[in-house]
Every structure is written in C-alpha cells, then in structure tokens.
Design a protein around this motif. Structure first.
Motif, PDB file in Angstrom:
ATOM      1  N   PRO A  58       0.804  -1.230   0.000  1.00  0.00           N
ATOM      2  CA  PRO A  58       0.000   0.000   0.000  1.00  0.00           C
ATOM      3  C   PRO A  58       0.836   1.279   0.000  1.00  0.00           C
ATOM      4  O   PRO A  58       0.316   2.343  -0.308  1.00  0.00           O
ATOM      5  N   THR A  59       2.152   1.168   0.320  1.00  0.00           N
ATOM      6  CA  THR A  59       2.999   2.357   0.316  1.00  0.00           C
ATOM      7  C   THR A  59       3.041   2.915  -1.103  1.00  0.00           C
ATOM      8  O   THR A  59       3.333   2.196  -2.042  1.00  0.00           O
ATOM      9  N   GLY A  60       2.739   4.159  -1.248  1.00  0.00           N
ATOM     10  CA  GLY A  60       2.789   4.776  -2.569  1.00  0.00           C
ATOM     11  C   GLY A  60       1.452   4.788  -3.282  1.00  0.00           C
ATOM     12  O   GLY A  60       1.313   5.450  -4.314  1.00  0.00           O
ATOM     13  N   ALA A  61       0.442   4.056  -2.755  1.00  0.00           N
ATOM     14  CA  ALA A  61      -0.878   4.067  -3.412  1.00  0.00           C
ATOM     15  C   ALA A  61      -1.476   5.470  -3.362  1.00  0.00           C
ATOM     16  O   ALA A  61      -2.069   5.942  -4.345  1.00  0.00           O
ATOM     17  N   GLY A  62      -1.327   6.155  -2.223  1.00  0.00           N
ATOM     18  CA  GLY A  62      -1.836   7.514  -2.096  1.00  0.00           C
ATOM     19  C   GLY A  62      -1.114   8.476  -3.020  1.00  0.00           C
ATOM     20  O   GLY A  62      -1.719   9.410  -3.565  1.00  0.00           O
ATOM     21  N   ASP A  63       0.195   8.236  -3.204  1.00  0.00           N
ATOM     22  CA  ASP A  63       0.962   9.105  -4.103  1.00  0.00           C
ATOM     23  C   ASP A  63       0.508   8.924  -5.551  1.00  0.00           C
ATOM     24  O   ASP A  63       0.448   9.891  -6.313  1.00  0.00           O
ATOM     25  N   ALA A  64       0.181   7.672  -5.925  1.00  0.00           N
ATOM     26  CA  ALA A  64      -0.329   7.425  -7.279  1.00  0.00           C
ATOM     27  C   ALA A  64      -1.667   8.133  -7.467  1.00  0.00           C
ATOM     28  O   ALA A  64      -1.959   8.674  -8.549  1.00  0.00           O
ATOM     29  N   MET A  65      -2.491   8.144  -6.415  1.00  0.00           N
ATOM     30  CA  MET A  65      -3.775   8.841  -6.483  1.00  0.00           C
ATOM     31  C   MET A  65      -3.566  10.339  -6.689  1.00  0.00           C
ATOM     32  O   MET A  65      -4.237  10.967  -7.535  1.00  0.00           O
ATOM     33  N   VAL A  66      -2.631  10.931  -5.935  1.00  0.00           N
ATOM     34  CA  VAL A  66      -2.333  12.359  -6.085  1.00  0.00           C
ATOM     35  C   VAL A  66      -1.826  12.642  -7.500  1.00  0.00           C
ATOM     36  O   VAL A  66      -2.206  13.647  -8.120  1.00  0.00           O
ATOM     37  N   ALA A  67      -1.003  11.744  -8.032  1.00  0.00           N
ATOM     38  CA  ALA A  67      -0.486  11.923  -9.398  1.00  0.00           C
ATOM     39  C   ALA A  67      -1.635  11.988 -10.395  1.00  0.00           C
ATOM     40  O   ALA A  67      -1.657  12.857 -11.291  1.00  0.00           O
ATOM     41  N   ALA A  68      -2.611  11.091 -10.248  1.00  0.00           N
ATOM     42  CA  ALA A  68      -3.753  11.081 -11.172  1.00  0.00           C
ATOM     43  C   ALA A  68      -4.588  12.346 -11.024  1.00  0.00           C
ATOM     44  O   ALA A  68      -5.101  12.887 -12.018  1.00  0.00           O
ATOM     45  N   ILE A  69      -4.765  12.808  -9.783  1.00  0.00           N
ATOM     46  CA  ILE A  69      -5.519  14.049  -9.559  1.00  0.00           C
ATOM     47  C   ILE A  69      -4.822  15.221 -10.264  1.00  0.00           C
ATOM     48  O   ILE A  69      -5.464  16.038 -10.939  1.00  0.00           O
ATOM     49  N   CYS A  70      -3.489  15.281 -10.127  1.00  0.00           N
ATOM     50  CA  CYS A  70      -2.724  16.348 -10.798  1.00  0.00           C
ATOM     51  C   CYS A  70      -2.901  16.267 -12.314  1.00  0.00           C
ATOM     52  O   CYS A  70      -3.104  17.294 -12.986  1.00  0.00           O
ATOM     53  N   ALA A  71      -2.817  15.038 -12.854  1.00  0.00           N
ATOM     54  CA  ALA A  71      -2.957  14.864 -14.299  1.00  0.00           C
ATOM     55  C   ALA A  71      -4.344  15.296 -14.762  1.00  0.00           C
ATOM     56  O   ALA A  71      -4.493  15.952 -15.809  1.00  0.00           O
TER      57      ALA A  71
ATOM     58  N   TRP B 144      -5.075   4.070 -10.808  1.00  0.00           N
ATOM     59  CA  TRP B 144      -3.618   4.221 -10.603  1.00  0.00           C
ATOM     60  C   TRP B 144      -3.229   3.723  -9.210  1.00  0.00           C
ATOM     61  O   TRP B 144      -2.205   3.055  -9.039  1.00  0.00           O
ATOM     62  N   SER B 145      -4.061   4.083  -8.247  1.00  0.00           N
ATOM     63  CA  SER B 145      -3.768   3.697  -6.867  1.00  0.00           C
ATOM     64  C   SER B 145      -3.782   2.176  -6.720  1.00  0.00           C
ATOM     65  O   SER B 145      -2.900   1.588  -6.080  1.00  0.00           O
ATOM     66  N   ALA B 146      -4.787   1.520  -7.339  1.00  0.00           N
ATOM     67  CA  ALA B 146      -4.877   0.064  -7.267  1.00  0.00           C
ATOM     68  C   ALA B 146      -3.690  -0.582  -7.979  1.00  0.00           C
ATOM     69  O   ALA B 146      -3.107  -1.562  -7.494  1.00  0.00           O
ATOM     70  N   ALA B 147      -3.312  -0.022  -9.124  1.00  0.00           N
ATOM     71  CA  ALA B 147      -2.159  -0.567  -9.863  1.00  0.00           C
ATOM     72  C   ALA B 147      -0.871  -0.391  -9.055  1.00  0.00           C
ATOM     73  O   ALA B 147       0.015  -1.255  -9.087  1.00  0.00           O
ATOM     74  N   ALA B 148      -0.778   0.717  -8.301  1.00  0.00           N
ATOM     75  CA  ALA B 148       0.429   0.970  -7.496  1.00  0.00           C
ATOM     76  C   ALA B 148       0.588  -0.059  -6.383  1.00  0.00           C
ATOM     77  O   ALA B 148       1.706  -0.407  -6.003  1.00  0.00           O
ATOM     78  N   VAL B 149      -0.561  -0.556  -5.866  1.00  0.00           N
ATOM     79  CA  VAL B 149      -0.504  -1.558  -4.796  1.00  0.00           C
ATOM     80  C   VAL B 149       0.228  -2.817  -5.275  1.00  0.00           C
ATOM     81  O   VAL B 149       0.863  -3.512  -4.478  1.00  0.00           O
TER      82      VAL B 149
END
Lengths: 312, 312
Positions: A246-259, A277-282
């Motif tokens: 789960p580490t980094g799942a939140g960061d992937a979510m923020v990345a998608a929001i920015c995009a 993105w968050s699920a894929a990051a997991v």
C-alpha cells in the motif's frame, strides 16, 4: 506542466539481512538506495506514464546529492533547491526469515527561517519558469518549517496561476486548507484528525468550510470519494481487493488528480483514474512505480457511484 | 612516521531510538556518523596521544568523502587512495529502552584486480613519501582483494625499510605471516583459528614457524603476551578488571605496538604501554578515543611477568 514538491526528500535505503535479532550484529547481504518522499513518488508515477512533470523541493548535503543522482538515473526531470542541512535517510531492514520490514527514519535537516524565505521565492520562480499549471504539495515538513509552509506555497502557486493539490495531515493540513487549495487529499485517519469526523461527506464538508475547494478522501481498499465545491459527491470503488504494497498508493492517487487537473478533466474521469492508478500501485513492490498495462486493467474494474452530499 | 592502513574503511553511523521493535517503524531521535575501521582507530589513538601518524587505505564514493571529511574534522592526517566503489557504512541502532546495540554492516565496495595493483603501488609510494618507519595493517579486507593483500603490503613496506604490524584473522592472517611481518597481534580466538592452539606460547610458536617474527596475543581482561623471536616471553596483566567498551581496545594495543617499534623500545616497555593503552581504551565510549591521563593511571596498575617459552 505539473510541479511535484517534496520539502522533506529522503534517500530510502533498503538492507536485506538473513534475520533481524535485536542486540546482535548483522551482515547486510544486499543493499540499495532510491530517492523517496511523497512528492518524488508522485513525480515518479507521472513519469512512468509519460506525463510531463518536474520534481522539486529541498535537498542538501551528500545525501541530497544522491537523491538528485537517483532521479537523474531514473530520467525524472528535477529542479531542487539546495539547503545547508543534509537530507534524511530512511533505512528499511528487510528480514529474509520473516519478510518483516523494520524501518528507521532519520529526522532530516533543520531548515532556517532565512533559508525557507529564499526557498519559497525560488519555488515561486520555478512555477513561473516551468510554466506549471498544477503544483502538488506532498508529505511531511522538515524541522524548522512553520506549519503554514504548504499554505504559503498554495498562495505562491495561485499568484502564478497554478492549481494546487495538498496531501498532508495534522496541523500542516489544517493550515493549508485556510489558504484555499484547489484539492486536498486526506486519507480517513487524516480526515478524522483534522475534522473529528469519520463520515466522509461530513468531514469533507468541514474541510471545505475551513477553506478547501474540492476534497478527495482516500479510503484504502474501498477506493476514494470526492466532495466537490457544489456539493456533488462521486465515489469510485476499485473492484477486486488487491494484495500488495500500500505504500505509494496515495501518491499514485495524487499523481492522477494532478494529471486530471492539468487536463481539465471532469471529476468522474479523474477519480476513476485516481482509483485505477492507486490500485495498480498496490501491485508494485516499490512506491513510485506504475505499470501502464495494469492501470488499463484496474480502470476496467472500477465502479463509479455519483450522488450529492447533504450539507449541514 | 607511522602509517596506519585501513583497506575496508567505514562510516560508522549511530541511530538512537526509543526502543527497537522488529517489524515496526522507528523515529531516529539522534544520529551521528564517524570514520571507522580498525586502522583508522589505530591512527585516532596515536593522534590522541600526539604521536605522528598518517591514516591511509582505500575509500570511495560519497561515503568515502564523508570518512575523509570526518578525519579532517578530527585533525587526523590522512592520505587515502580513491577506489571506484562506495565505502561501506555500519549502522548501529542503540535502543534507549534496553541500551542494546543492534548493528548492520554493509558489505562495502568490490575492489577490482587492476584497482588493487594500482593501490598497492600507491601505498608503496606513500610509505616512501611519508618516510614511514612502521606500517600497521588492521582489519578485514574489502571484497575482491586476495587473502594475500596484507602479505603483499608487508613486502611493499619491508622493501622500503618499514617495519610491519598485522592485526587480522583467518586466511588473511595465515597468508600474512608467510610474508614475515615484524609483529602479528592475534587475539585468543584468532590464534586458535590460525594454529588450532589455545595455549599462547604454543600457538605463538606455531605462527613464528609459519613466518611471523614477534607474536603478541591479546587476551582481553587478562592483558597480553609477547613471544619474541628468541623465545623470550613477556606477559603484562592490566591489574583491575575494567567495565566498559571493549571495541577498540585491540586497536589501542596495536597503536602502542607501532609507537614502541617506531621508538625502538624494548618489549617490556612496549607491552606495558600496549596493555595500559588498551585498558584506558575500554573506558572510552568510542573506539579510537584515548585519555592520556587515564593511560598514566592504567600504566601504574599493570604487572609484568617475564619468562621464556619452551620451544617444541
């Protein structure tokens, strides 16, 4: 252009040992190091999907040099502000016997008041020189910075025409919302700490009352919910529950929001991407990594529920 | 001039944590870093007593830069040979709850064959340019070096008129004695590993048969014994048993042996100093530290027993 800010960048060091036994001496069988920190993970995810991003923030000392060298080696565009202190390391000791991670987080540098004033001006000039349309502010602050550091950066970005996304908790989140960021992304624990509420619509409404525009609450395996300025609510569930990191799942979510913000996408699209993105990051062993093909699979699995929040 | 060689120099990092709990995340409350490795400790002890010494060996990468910077800050004269790999770190996690030390030792750089050939020539030229009369060879070898590395350095030093002291164990010690070093300083465990004997005179005689000249065996709280080329044996006991930090006691002993060789002192004097320095080092929290006043007190407490070994 998206600018991903990491004020407390880290060199994440991993040590593999046969078995961790407190009080004994261990031979490190394998070790490696990688640039880390939440904003750097956001930049790494965007880079993995070919979306233009520049990583910035504060780095210093020989550890800072190694952080920048790793970004360079990974092909992530960077433009960091140098500080006097030495950037922090995190040491993650992985036991081959149990698979357990035992983590030691250095405190990192202390930033002086004059350093911060200068850095704030420099980051402002980077927003302009890189023509940033979205600025992500992610993670904890180094010692010495005021809780209002993200609030100050929100104002700096807005003054230069950029939208802002804040991913923080505690007093830093509370101070940031007062500066009216465009999006804040607390997780459930951060939402409760900031508002006293575990109810997503009520907690998000409280954050909006404090000054935030749109509020995205990440809820782990349950996906995420956005509460928009006009009261509309969209929840996206990721479908199948995934086992992984789960580490980094939140960061992937923020990345998608920015995009999504950078593209002007509607929230239904953006939140779908954010949860995919968050699920894929997991599924990735390292925070900041993302597989585009896995994002496509995860996107097809999500379900979208739209509604409207009852305002208090 | 004494030249203290550390082929596997380290940056010794200490992390203080409240309590070490495997599988959890720890905030490092205090951290510091210091140049380490047995030869560097030898140089540090000599420097603390005002005896001219130059620290040399192999360092590389940003960790190597930090090792050299720490020696510079401590005022220890240094002239290291640069290698391509990154010097190793050791991380010592000290738990405030228990006082336990949990240590993680990185493997360190791999030295290429060509690098070692070049380094051997450079160290030879350092023996000449610094007019070294005694060369100390202390500690483990980095990966890639042959077990004969100290044997080669013994020859390099002797060819340039310098005496040699070897502090090593296992295959490295066995190879080194064949090159006829002037002094070897095994501890009891190293003596047994090299000769199969726990009897100091018998084990020392075996090392002498393999090529060593004088053999000093350190025996912890029991002091040390020298078995000389002519069969004379001197044992020095430290007097009162001291509680403290045994790390670095052997390095202080090697430092005293080097100082005695450099001055041409008789073994009674040198071994008395060696045991006094070693005992004083036990009272210091950090390896490589030594208090001259404490050395004076320890010197007055020792007892000297002279005799002769029965040769087989």
């Amino acid at each position: 252009m998206i600018l991903a800010v990491t004020l407390n960048a880290a060199l994440d060091v991993t040590y593999e040992v046969d078995a961790l036994v407190p009080g004994s001496t261990h031979r490190v069988t394998t070790s490696w190091a990688r640039a880390g920190g939440k904003g750097i993970n956001v930049a790494s995810v965007l880079h993995a999907l070919g979306i233009p991003v520049i990583a910035t923030g504060l780095v210093g000392g020989s550890t800072g040099d190694l952080i920048v060298a790793d970004l360079e080696a990974r092909g992530i565009v960077h433009d960091f502000v140098a500080v006097n202190g030495d950037s922090r390391r995190t040491v993650n000791v992985v036991s081959a016997a149990t698979g357990d991670s035992t983590i030691f987080n250095e405190a990192g540098p202390v930033i002086g008041a004059d350093e911060w004033t200068a850095a704030l001006a420099t980051i402002g000039s980077l927003v302009e020189s890189h023509a940033a349309t979205v600025v992500a502010l992610s993670g904890s602050l180094p010692r010495g910075l005021p809780d209002t550091a993200y609030a100050q950066l929100v104002e700096v970005a807005r003054d230069r025409g950029a939208l802002t996304v804040v991913d923080a908790g505690g007093a830093v989140l509370a101070a940031a919302v007062a500066a009216h960021p465009d999006v804040v992304k607390p997780n459930l624990a951060e939402l409760e700490a900031a508002t006293g509420s575990t109810d997503i619509p009520a907690g998000a409404a409280a954050l909006r009352d404090l000054g935030a525009r749109d509020v995205v609450v990440s809820a782990g395996a349950e996906g995420a919910t956005v509460v928009q300025a006009d009261g509309r609510v969209i929840t996206v569930h990721p479908g199948a529950r995934l086992a992984g990191n789960p580490t980094g799942a939140g960061d992937a979510m923020v990345a998608a929001i920015c995009a999504g913000l950078a593209d002007g996408d509607p929230w239904t699209t953006t939140l779908t991407e954010a949860v995919a993105w968050s699920a894929a990051a997991v599924l990735e062993p390292l925070a900041g990594e993302l597989d585009a093909a896995e994002v496509v699979r995860r996107r097809s699995a999500v379900t979208v529920v739209a509604g409207s929040a009852e305002r208090r």
